[in-house]
Design a protein around this motif. Structure first.
Motif, PDB file in Angstrom:
ATOM      1  N   ASN A   1       0.820  -1.225   0.000  1.00 21.12           N
ATOM      2  CA  ASN A   1       0.000   0.000   0.000  1.00 21.12           C
ATOM      3  C   ASN A   1       0.847   1.266   0.000  1.00 21.12           C
ATOM      4  OD1 ASN A   1      -2.072  -1.802   0.094  1.00 21.12           O
ATOM      5  ND2 ASN A   1      -2.865  -1.203   2.086  1.00 21.12           N
ATOM      6  N   ALA A   2       1.874   1.282  -0.817  1.00 25.20           N
ATOM      7  CA  ALA A   2       2.759   2.449  -0.905  1.00 25.20           C
ATOM      8  C   ALA A   2       3.007   2.806  -2.366  1.00 25.20           C
ATOM      9  CB  ALA A   2       4.081   2.176  -0.194  1.00 25.20           C
ATOM     10  N   SER A   3       3.006   4.105  -2.641  1.00 18.98           N
ATOM     11  CA  SER A   3       3.315   4.618  -3.975  1.00 18.98           C
ATOM     12  C   SER A   3       4.675   5.311  -3.980  1.00 18.98           C
ATOM     13  CB  SER A   3       2.248   5.622  -4.420  1.00 18.98           C
ATOM     14  OG  SER A   3       1.005   4.998  -4.658  1.00 18.98           O
ATOM     15  N   TYR A   4       5.242   5.428  -5.162  1.00 18.89           N
ATOM     16  CA  TYR A   4       6.527   6.114  -5.356  1.00 18.89           C
ATOM     17  C   TYR A   4       7.592   5.565  -4.406  1.00 18.89           C
ATOM     18  CZ  TYR A   4       3.568   9.150  -8.102  1.00 18.89           C
ATOM     19  OH  TYR A   4       2.664   9.623  -9.026  1.00 18.89           O
ATOM     20  N   VAL A   5       7.835   4.288  -4.604  1.00 14.47           N
ATOM     21  CA  VAL A   5       8.843   3.575  -3.821  1.00 14.47           C
ATOM     22  C   VAL A   5       9.805   2.898  -4.795  1.00 14.47           C
ATOM     23  CG1 VAL A   5       9.279   1.730  -2.168  1.00 14.47           C
ATOM     24  CG2 VAL A   5       7.239   3.162  -1.927  1.00 14.47           C
ATOM     25  N   THR A   6      11.096   3.001  -4.522  1.00 10.67           N
ATOM     26  CA  THR A   6      12.119   2.305  -5.301  1.00 10.67           C
ATOM     27  C   THR A   6      12.864   1.342  -4.396  1.00 10.67           C
ATOM     28  OG1 THR A   6      12.418   4.140  -6.858  1.00 10.67           O
ATOM     29  CG2 THR A   6      14.227   2.572  -6.662  1.00 10.67           C
ATOM     30  N   VAL A   7      12.927   0.083  -4.822  1.00  9.38           N
ATOM     31  CA  VAL A   7      13.718  -0.931  -4.119  1.00  9.38           C
ATOM     32  C   VAL A   7      14.794  -1.380  -5.102  1.00  9.38           C
ATOM     33  CG1 VAL A   7      13.713  -3.126  -2.905  1.00  9.38           C
ATOM     34  CG2 VAL A   7      11.687  -1.649  -2.818  1.00  9.38           C
ATOM     35  N   GLN A   8      16.062  -1.235  -4.731  1.00  9.95           N
ATOM     36  CA  GLN A   8      17.124  -1.474  -5.697  1.00  9.95           C
ATOM     37  C   GLN A   8      18.413  -1.935  -5.013  1.00  9.95           C
ATOM     38  OE1 GLN A   8      17.435   2.439  -7.468  1.00  9.95           O
ATOM     39  NE2 GLN A   8      18.764   3.208  -5.863  1.00  9.95           N
ATOM     40  N   ASP A   9      19.275  -2.583  -5.812  1.00  5.28           N
ATOM     41  CA  ASP A   9      20.653  -2.889  -5.405  1.00  5.28           C
ATOM     42  C   ASP A   9      20.724  -3.667  -4.094  1.00  5.28           C
ATOM     43  OD1 ASP A   9      21.645  -1.424  -7.647  1.00  5.28           O
ATOM     44  OD2 ASP A   9      21.295   0.426  -6.537  1.00  5.28           O
ATOM     45  N   LEU A  10      19.896  -4.691  -3.982  1.00  7.45           N
ATOM     46  CA  LEU A  10      19.896  -5.547  -2.793  1.00  7.45           C
ATOM     47  C   LEU A  10      19.934  -7.019  -3.223  1.00  7.45           C
ATOM     48  CD1 LEU A  10      17.090  -3.747  -0.747  1.00  7.45           C
ATOM     49  CD2 LEU A  10      19.534  -3.762  -0.164  1.00  7.45           C
ATOM     50  N   GLU A  11      20.489  -7.856  -2.378  1.00 11.13           N
ATOM     51  CA  GLU A  11      20.415  -9.300  -2.541  1.00 11.13           C
ATOM     52  C   GLU A  11      19.337  -9.814  -1.594  1.00 11.13           C
ATOM     53  OE1 GLU A  11      23.141 -13.340  -1.842  1.00 11.13           O
ATOM     54  OE2 GLU A  11      23.955 -11.340  -1.367  1.00 11.13           O
ATOM     55  N   LEU A  12      18.394 -10.589  -2.132  1.00  6.21           N
ATOM     56  CA  LEU A  12      17.235 -11.013  -1.356  1.00  6.21           C
ATOM     57  C   LEU A  12      17.096 -12.530  -1.389  1.00  6.21           C
ATOM     58  CD1 LEU A  12      14.635  -8.412  -2.725  1.00  6.21           C
ATOM     59  CD2 LEU A  12      16.178  -8.153  -0.766  1.00  6.21           C
ATOM     60  N   THR A  13      16.903 -13.134  -0.226  1.00  2.11           N
ATOM     61  CA  THR A  13      16.637 -14.565  -0.130  1.00  2.11           C
ATOM     62  C   THR A  13      15.490 -14.806   0.839  1.00  2.11           C
ATOM     63  OG1 THR A  13      18.291 -14.836   1.629  1.00  2.11           O
ATOM     64  CG2 THR A  13      19.032 -15.220  -0.628  1.00  2.11           C
ATOM     65  N   ALA A  14      14.788 -15.912   0.629  1.00  2.05           N
ATOM     66  CA  ALA A  14      13.681 -16.293   1.516  1.00  2.05           C
ATOM     67  C   ALA A  14      13.663 -17.810   1.617  1.00  2.05           C
ATOM     68  CB  ALA A  14      12.354 -15.757   0.996  1.00  2.05           C
TER      69      ALA A  14
END
Length: 522
Positions: free
Chosen positions: A120-133
């Motif tokens: 529920n968020a606008s104008y968000v940038t997620v970048q340059d990360l390593e992600l694991t789950a």
């Protein structure tokens, strides 16, 4: 007559004017802030680079405003779920990323549903990360989980330059569940986008997913879903899944992503409109799901274009095609793509019902290259196709006995309103035994070059001479190897097609008459 201003009023106006000047002198918004997170730090700090926060709970506790950034130290790992729920503005997005030198900061979901949960968020940038789950394939897991839940439309979200891997979500092969386990609402995968809710139509508008590396994930690589998906075109079996009126994700761009070792489906666009999927590279899908999965496909969507993509090494004949136009779709285009070495074949066309909702309408498949795609080149499910066009594709058949060039399961004659035109089909050493299990009289086959493979009896104006290609084989997927040489019988042997896109695979405008296949030639 000009009346003098009373002194008391003059003083009041002067005070107000001074106040106005003070207001004008005040910045329009507070300066943005950057909060630094180093999960290797011994103590929790204030969030400056010299005194960073040191845990995911501390990072999530910061209240963010437009223009703020949360940056994780490169070369370190934070455990937990990053909760991205603050909005920025069009000129000042909220940004999550890495700082410092070395490898991208690593976020390990550590038992949570996602490494990054954007809700529920606008104008968000997620970048340059390593992600694991990590997980055991029995519980939902995602690298990025983007949700719009009774939020209204969310705009300006960008997911870029992420390295997403070891996402171990639900897989039917592991759970013993149905083929649908891990799909639809609550899907598992590298990037999962959802529109949910019951009160306020909610979707992502203008979402951009770009330059990400997604590998070793279960179930899907990139997956879109929404329960705001009820409309007249909807296939019957989705009525229990679609609980709200049609309100699609729109304006999405998915480009320049690399996907490998995907447990199930590669890249899936559902309940969407006006979408561009381009220059993505998918190599290896349905590696572990043990159920129906395809490479790149769309369902219950309108105006979706897939172009300049590669889809290869799908590992199943239960679907397993490189590409798919699925049910309840309108105006879908696949152009300038490459498909090779897929166990299930080149293309699945999977509408439902010739006379009930769920048909695939006004689709175009043009200027693509298929090499060594097994089982069947085109498979049609038991439903209706309306105004479909398949033209100017180049197909190198596999060296498989009894390969199915086109096979269909239509429920009645006349259900497949498709024009199969200007396609170049080149057989391999075993392709003389290939089959067209096609009985629908509405499927029109005209002005194709079919060499080293059977020609269906309903075909018209077929060229059967060897096509004279540069260096064709079943072991090369290099488009240059399938270009037309001088003197090829395919040159200028096609028939004109209105609205042909204006260029072939290599950017050349079609002549009049055009050539056969994905290369116009000189």
């Amino acid at each position: 007559m000009i009346r003098p201003v009373p002194r008391a009023l003059a003083l009041t106006l002067g005070v107000l004017a001074g106040a106005a000047q003070l207001v004008l002198a005040t910045p329009a918004s507070a300066a943005s802030s950057t909060y630094y997170v180093d999960c290797s730090a011994a103590t929790n700090g204030s969030g400056t680079q010299a005194s960073p926060l040191n845990s995911m709970p501390a990072a999530n506790a910061v209240a963010l405003t437009a223009g703020d950034s949360v940056l994780f130290k490169r070369g370190t790992t934070c455990e937990g779920q990053l909760y991205a729920h603050y909005s920025g503005t069009v000129n000042s997005p909220v940004t999550y990323g890495s700082y410092g030198t070395g490898a991208a900061a690593h976020i390990d979901a550590n038992g949570n549903y996602a490494a990054v949960w954007l809700k529920n968020a606008s104008y968000v940038t997620v970048q340059d990360l390593e992600l694991t789950a990590p997980g055991d394939n029995t519980t939902a897991r995602r690298g990025v989980w983007a949700q719009a839940v009774d939020s209204g439309d969310l705009t300006g979200v960008t997911l870029q330059r992420l390295d997403i891997h070891d996402v171990r979500g639900v897989l039917p092969a592991k759970t013993g569940g149905s083929a649908a386990s891990g799909k639809y609402a609550g899907a598992s995968g590298g990037i999962v986008v959802e529109g949910l809710g019951t009160t306020t139509p909610s979707a992502f508008k203008g979402l951009r997913i770009a330059d990400n590396t997604i590998h070793t994930v279960d179930r899907a690589g990139i997956y879109f879903w929404s329960n705001w998906c009820r409309r007249a075109d909807l296939v019957g079996f989705w009525t229990s899944l679609c609980t709200a009126a049609w309100h699609p994700h729109s304006g999405t761009v998915v480009e320049d992503n690399t996907l490998t070792d995907i447990g199930g489906d590669g890249l899936v666009v559902k309940t969407s409109s006006d979408v561009l999927v381009q220059r993505n590279d998918l190599d290896g899908f349905n590696e572990r799901a043990g159920s129906v999965n395809a490479g790149m496909w769309t369902a219950n969507s309108d105006y979706v274009t897939f172009q300049y993509n590669r889809s290869a090494h799908g590992n199943t004949t239960a679907d397993g095609q490189g590409y798919d136009v699925d049910h309840s779709t309108n105006h879908v285009t696949f152009q300038y793509n490459v498909s090779h070495d897929n166990d299930g074949g080149f293309f699945l066309l999977c509408p439902y019902g010739a006379d009930v909702p769920g048909q695939s309408k006004d689709f175009v498949i043009r200027y693509n290259l298929s090499v060594n795609d097994h089982a069947r080149t085109f498979q049609v499910c038991g439903g209706g196709l309306v105004r479909g066009q398949i033209y100017d594709n180049t197909i190198q058949l596999p060296d498989d006995a009894n390969h199915l060039i086109v096979t269909e399961g239509a429920t009645k004659d006349g259900a497949l309103d498709v024009a199969f035109t200007n396609n170049l089909v080149r057989g391999a050493s075993s392709s003389t035994s290939a089959l067209w299990t096609l009985n629908d009289s509405a499927f029109r086959i005209d002005h194709n070059l079919i060499s080293g493979a059977p020609v269906p009896p309903t075909a018209t104006a077929t060229v059967t001479a060897a096509p004279l290609l540069a260096a064709p084989s079943t072991t090369s997927s290099d488009p240059d190897d399938f270009t037309l040489l001088a003197g090829s019988p395919a040159l200028g042997a096609g028939t004109a097609i209105a609205g042909n896109g204006g260029r072939d695979f290599f950017g050349t405008a079609p002549a009049s008459p055009p050539s056969i296949g994905f290369h116009e030639g000189n």
